[in-house]
Design an enzyme around this catalytic site. Sequence first.
Site, PDB file in Angstrom:
ATOM      1  N   GLU A 100     -11.264   1.460  -4.834  1.00 29.67           N
ATOM      2  CA  GLU A 100     -11.453   0.295  -4.898  1.00 29.67           C
ATOM      3  C   GLU A 100     -11.660   0.404  -6.788  1.00 29.67           C
ATOM      4  OE1 GLU A 100     -14.052  -3.130  -5.547  1.00 29.67           O
ATOM      5  OE2 GLU A 100     -14.297  -2.996  -2.930  1.00 29.67           O
ATOM      6  N   SER A 158     -18.942  -0.691  -4.935  1.00 31.42           N
ATOM      7  CA  SER A 158     -18.534  -0.706  -3.875  1.00 31.42           C
ATOM      8  C   SER A 158     -17.316   0.465  -4.359  1.00 31.42           C
ATOM      9  CB  SER A 158     -17.748  -1.690  -3.161  1.00 31.42           C
ATOM     10  OG  SER A 158     -19.293  -2.532  -2.559  1.00 31.42           O
ATOM     11  N   ARG A 203      -9.228  -7.835  -3.799  1.00 31.23           N
ATOM     12  CA  ARG A 203      -9.505  -7.165  -4.465  1.00 31.23           C
ATOM     13  C   ARG A 203      -7.756  -7.086  -5.062  1.00 31.23           C
ATOM     14  NH1 ARG A 203     -13.358  -9.420  -2.757  1.00 31.23           N
ATOM     15  NH2 ARG A 203     -15.279  -8.748  -2.573  1.00 31.23           N
TER      16      ARG A 203
END
Length: 343
Positions: free
Chosen positions: A339, A243, A170
């Site tokens: 995130e 998420s 990520r």
Amino acid sequence: MSSSDPLLLLPDYPLRAHNTFGFDARARWFCRIESPAQLTAALRDERVAACPHLLLGGGSNVVLTRDFEGVVLHVALAGKRLVREDDDAWYVEAAAGENWHDFVAWTLANGFPGLENLALIPGTVGAAPIQNIGAYGIEMAERFDSLRALELATGETVELDAAQCRFGYRDSFFKREGRDRFAITSVTFRLPKAWAPRADYADVARALESSSAGASPQAIFDAVVAVRRAKLPDPATLGNAGSFFKNPVVDAATFEALHAREPQIVSYAQPDGRVKLAAGWLIDRCGWKGRVMGAAAVHERQALVLVNRGGATGAQVLALAQAIQRDVRDRFGVQLEPEPVVV
């Protein structure tokens, strides 16, 4: 608007439709970008240069905590094509403003499998390399060939390969040294002709059991879509950014100590000897799944997803996230990292 048209800056522009949380933030100015030439023109415009600017695609990875006192450049570049092929792979290019899920569906419809596990991930093609999106056993980096971007300071077009993008979990060059320096305009993917299914995840494997097509690319695509729709709320009906936290990665010693205290902890061994922990499990163990703080809440089916129940502000969602981080840190000694980008 063609690239030769005057730059259209819209004042006091509502951003609710341009962020998947559905926050009622506004931009001082808003400009829709439909070509690289328009982006170059925007960056040279005195009105844009005089104030901060924010590049926005699908708005699926952003938390707007207040009105934006600058120019939002909405990247709406469109187009997708087969660039070339060789004996081993197809090379498929998509413009940065293309919807990611629609692009994945298009690759399958045209006989170019390889991205099916990444179906239904919200956002645009241009955002995919920044986040190095991943799901169900594959990361975008595995299918990445190169990208084109505009360097904001100089207006020059650059082409970067995978090594230059420095992909991680990520993570990428664009979230670190390259942050706020480039606007991605197109991405090219290398899709191997020697296709092999990725269907190891239990949820996907169960969904495939009812498919008469076996583990074909389309069947995996359909299975992933079904699993994601069953687990995750649709941003069109319940505002969210998917998420909210990354799965934390810890060293072996830290994991052993955690495992001794929490034998049921969900974990995934990594090639480098470290261990990835399931952030959703950590959050759930701290009792946060389904909990509500004002108009913000943790989704009742997936503890990784924070939602706007209606009328929440970015600041309220951020306060909820910080409370979760605190509880996880106090109980497990692990720091959760969000995130989405906070603006």
